[in-house]
Design a protein around this motif. Structure first.
Motif, PDB file in Angstrom:
ATOM      1  N   LEU A   1    -122.036  -4.299 -17.211  1.00  0.00           N
ATOM      2  CA  LEU A   1    -121.510  -5.104 -18.308  1.00  0.00           C
ATOM      3  C   LEU A   1    -120.616  -4.263 -19.213  1.00  0.00           C
ATOM      4  O   LEU A   1    -120.685  -3.038 -19.223  1.00  0.00           O
ATOM      5  CB  LEU A   1    -122.653  -5.729 -19.120  1.00  0.00           C
ATOM      6  CG  LEU A   1    -123.636  -4.794 -19.843  1.00  0.00           C
ATOM      7  CD1 LEU A   1    -123.131  -4.437 -21.235  1.00  0.00           C
ATOM      8  CD2 LEU A   1    -124.998  -5.459 -19.956  1.00  0.00           C
ATOM      9  N   ILE A   2    -119.781  -4.975 -19.964  1.00  0.00           N
ATOM     10  CA  ILE A   2    -118.951  -4.347 -20.981  1.00  0.00           C
ATOM     11  C   ILE A   2    -119.147  -5.127 -22.273  1.00  0.00           C
ATOM     12  O   ILE A   2    -119.656  -6.252 -22.285  1.00  0.00           O
ATOM     13  CB  ILE A   2    -117.458  -4.322 -20.594  1.00  0.00           C
ATOM     14  CG1 ILE A   2    -116.940  -5.745 -20.329  1.00  0.00           C
ATOM     15  CG2 ILE A   2    -117.220  -3.399 -19.407  1.00  0.00           C
ATOM     16  CD1 ILE A   2    -115.442  -5.794 -20.050  1.00  0.00           C
ATOM     17  N   ILE A   3    -118.724  -4.515 -23.372  1.00  0.00           N
ATOM     18  CA  ILE A   3    -118.915  -5.086 -24.705  1.00  0.00           C
ATOM     19  C   ILE A   3    -117.566  -5.154 -25.404  1.00  0.00           C
ATOM     20  O   ILE A   3    -116.753  -4.232 -25.299  1.00  0.00           O
ATOM     21  CB  ILE A   3    -119.896  -4.223 -25.526  1.00  0.00           C
ATOM     22  CG1 ILE A   3    -121.283  -4.252 -24.868  1.00  0.00           C
ATOM     23  CG2 ILE A   3    -119.980  -4.702 -26.965  1.00  0.00           C
ATOM     24  CD1 ILE A   3    -122.212  -3.195 -25.411  1.00  0.00           C
ATOM     25  N   VAL A   4    -117.331  -6.248 -26.117  1.00  0.00           N
ATOM     26  CA  VAL A   4    -116.086  -6.384 -26.877  1.00  0.00           C
ATOM     27  C   VAL A   4    -116.406  -6.974 -28.248  1.00  0.00           C
ATOM     28  O   VAL A   4    -117.228  -7.877 -28.379  1.00  0.00           O
ATOM     29  CB  VAL A   4    -115.059  -7.267 -26.123  1.00  0.00           C
ATOM     30  CG1 VAL A   4    -115.611  -8.672 -25.896  1.00  0.00           C
ATOM     31  CG2 VAL A   4    -113.739  -7.334 -26.881  1.00  0.00           C
ATOM     32  N   ASP A   5    -115.767  -6.419 -29.258  1.00  0.00           N
ATOM     33  CA  ASP A   5    -115.914  -6.916 -30.631  1.00  0.00           C
ATOM     34  C   ASP A   5    -114.813  -7.949 -30.871  1.00  0.00           C
ATOM     35  O   ASP A   5    -113.675  -7.597 -31.215  1.00  0.00           O
ATOM     36  CB  ASP A   5    -115.811  -5.752 -31.620  1.00  0.00           C
ATOM     37  CG  ASP A   5    -116.216  -6.154 -33.040  1.00  0.00           C
ATOM     38  OD1 ASP A   5    -116.030  -7.331 -33.389  1.00  0.00           O
ATOM     39  OD2 ASP A   5    -116.700  -5.280 -33.792  1.00  0.00           O
ATOM     40  N   ILE A   6    -115.163  -9.211 -30.681  1.00  0.00           N
ATOM     41  CA  ILE A   6    -114.173 -10.283 -30.819  1.00  0.00           C
ATOM     42  C   ILE A   6    -113.597 -10.329 -32.235  1.00  0.00           C
ATOM     43  O   ILE A   6    -112.390 -10.485 -32.439  1.00  0.00           O
ATOM     44  CB  ILE A   6    -114.809 -11.646 -30.468  1.00  0.00           C
ATOM     45  CG1 ILE A   6    -115.313 -11.660 -29.019  1.00  0.00           C
ATOM     46  CG2 ILE A   6    -113.814 -12.781 -30.696  1.00  0.00           C
ATOM     47  CD1 ILE A   6    -114.233 -11.601 -27.995  1.00  0.00           C
ATOM     48  N   GLN A   7    -114.458 -10.186 -33.218  1.00  0.00           N
ATOM     49  CA  GLN A   7    -114.004 -10.258 -34.609  1.00  0.00           C
ATOM     50  C   GLN A   7    -113.041  -9.130 -34.947  1.00  0.00           C
ATOM     51  O   GLN A   7    -112.058  -9.321 -35.667  1.00  0.00           O
ATOM     52  CB  GLN A   7    -115.211 -10.244 -35.543  1.00  0.00           C
ATOM     53  CG  GLN A   7    -116.105 -11.470 -35.401  1.00  0.00           C
ATOM     54  CD  GLN A   7    -117.323 -11.416 -36.297  1.00  0.00           C
ATOM     55  OE1 GLN A   7    -117.504 -10.471 -37.071  1.00  0.00           O
ATOM     56  NE2 GLN A   7    -118.172 -12.425 -36.209  1.00  0.00           N
ATOM     57  N   GLN A   8    -113.309  -7.934 -34.431  1.00  0.00           N
ATOM     58  CA  GLN A   8    -112.397  -6.812 -34.680  1.00  0.00           C
ATOM     59  C   GLN A   8    -111.053  -7.054 -34.011  1.00  0.00           C
ATOM     60  O   GLN A   8    -110.004  -6.744 -34.588  1.00  0.00           O
ATOM     61  CB  GLN A   8    -113.010  -5.507 -34.167  1.00  0.00           C
ATOM     62  CG  GLN A   8    -112.125  -4.293 -34.440  1.00  0.00           C
ATOM     63  CD  GLN A   8    -112.719  -2.997 -33.898  1.00  0.00           C
ATOM     64  OE1 GLN A   8    -113.878  -2.954 -33.470  1.00  0.00           O
ATOM     65  NE2 GLN A   8    -111.927  -1.942 -33.890  1.00  0.00           N
TER      66      GLN A   8
ATOM     67  N   HIS B   1    -125.946   0.398 -27.312  1.00  0.00           N
ATOM     68  CA  HIS B   1    -125.139   0.465 -26.089  1.00  0.00           C
ATOM     69  C   HIS B   1    -124.478   1.834 -25.989  1.00  0.00           C
ATOM     70  O   HIS B   1    -124.341   2.555 -26.985  1.00  0.00           O
ATOM     71  CB  HIS B   1    -124.066  -0.629 -26.096  1.00  0.00           C
ATOM     72  CG  HIS B   1    -123.027  -0.447 -27.172  1.00  0.00           C
ATOM     73  ND1 HIS B   1    -121.904   0.322 -27.004  1.00  0.00           N
ATOM     74  CD2 HIS B   1    -122.962  -0.937 -28.435  1.00  0.00           C
ATOM     75  CE1 HIS B   1    -121.182   0.301 -28.113  1.00  0.00           C
ATOM     76  NE2 HIS B   1    -121.805  -0.455 -29.000  1.00  0.00           N
ATOM     77  N   GLU B   2    -124.021   2.165 -24.795  1.00  0.00           N
ATOM     78  CA  GLU B   2    -123.260   3.388 -24.594  1.00  0.00           C
ATOM     79  C   GLU B   2    -121.830   3.157 -25.068  1.00  0.00           C
ATOM     80  O   GLU B   2    -121.256   2.088 -24.829  1.00  0.00           O
ATOM     81  CB  GLU B   2    -123.258   3.783 -23.118  1.00  0.00           C
ATOM     82  CG  GLU B   2    -124.604   4.205 -22.582  1.00  0.00           C
ATOM     83  CD  GLU B   2    -124.515   4.681 -21.144  1.00  0.00           C
ATOM     84  OE1 GLU B   2    -123.377   4.868 -20.656  1.00  0.00           O
ATOM     85  OE2 GLU B   2    -125.561   4.858 -20.508  1.00  0.00           O
ATOM     86  N   PRO B   3    -121.228   4.118 -25.744  1.00  0.00           N
ATOM     87  CA  PRO B   3    -119.868   3.938 -26.267  1.00  0.00           C
ATOM     88  C   PRO B   3    -118.863   3.513 -25.203  1.00  0.00           C
ATOM     89  O   PRO B   3    -117.938   2.741 -25.497  1.00  0.00           O
ATOM     90  CB  PRO B   3    -119.531   5.322 -26.835  1.00  0.00           C
ATOM     91  CG  PRO B   3    -120.855   5.902 -27.200  1.00  0.00           C
ATOM     92  CD  PRO B   3    -121.805   5.410 -26.151  1.00  0.00           C
TER      93      PRO B   3
END
Length: 213
Positions: free
Chosen positions: A45-52, A169-171
């Motif tokens: 998986l990956i993570i994204v900051d939608i608001q940013q 999470h991992e950076p």
């Protein structure tokens, strides 16, 4: 009666405000390449900051700037109109007792209709601005999701989570910077439709009648 007018004017003054925009997005990436590897590859998986991405990207900043410009213009226009109505209310109060009651009542009624028209136009302006903002935001979100999907495919990720829902999470899982970088190149600005305020529904002031002596 004047207290009623004052309350209406005060209410209208608070209408020109834009509700805050909040998005909580849960993305699930699926594609032909990922589907082929799903049976053998471990889940990643990956993570994204939608608001940013909305806040810091070039199109996000352009959207906010255009929205604020229209909001400030509406605010200035309605402040001037409200002040004019308040002056009319004060002037009318001074005329009480100096004219026949029927003529005074008609002036009060006419002013009330002007206040109602002012409130209606204020509400229509808010709705028009919200509609334009929603349209521009939809374009921005579509670009963010498309780019995020592309990155997920390139990295072999089959799950994308919004950063606000992740405690730890991992950076290297956070791809927000990559999303913003590609977004700035692909969509440096967004189309912000001009808010269309329909003013045809404003009540008309009836012709005044001569007072009785």
């Amino acid at each position: 009666m004047r207290n009623s007018l004052s309350r209406r004017l005060a209410l209208a003054a608070r209408l020109v405000s834009l509700p805050s925009l909040a998005l909580v997005v849960l993305l699930s990436f699926s594609g032909a390449a990922v589907a082929q590897r799903a049976s053998s590859a471990p889940m990643s998986l990956i993570i994204v900051d939608i608001q940013q991405a909305q806040r810091d990207s070039l199109p996000g900043r352009a959207l906010a700037a255009q929205r604020d410009k229209y909001q400030q213009n509406f605010q200035s226009e309605f402040n001037a109109a409200r002040q004019a109505l308040q002056r009319s209310d004060q002037d009318l109060a001074k005329q009480k007792g100096t004219m026949p009651q029927e003529a005074y009542d008609q002036k009060v009624k006419a002013l009330e209709l002007q206040v109602v028209a002012f409130q209606n136009k204020t509400q229509m302006a808010v709705r028009a601005l919200e509609k334009s903002t929603d349209s521009a935001m939809a374009e921005l979100m579509n670009a963010i999701l498309t780019i995020t999907g592309e990155i997920a495919a390139e990295m072999g990720a089959n799950l994308v989570l919004p950063k606000q829902q992740v405690v730890l999470h991992e950076p290297r899982m956070d791809v927000t910077a990559q999303v913003i970088e590609r977004l700035n190149k692909k969509l440096p600005t967004v189309n912000f439709p001009i808010p269309q305020v329909d003013d045809h529904s404003s009540p008309e002031v009836p012709p005044s009648k001569s007072g009785k002596k």
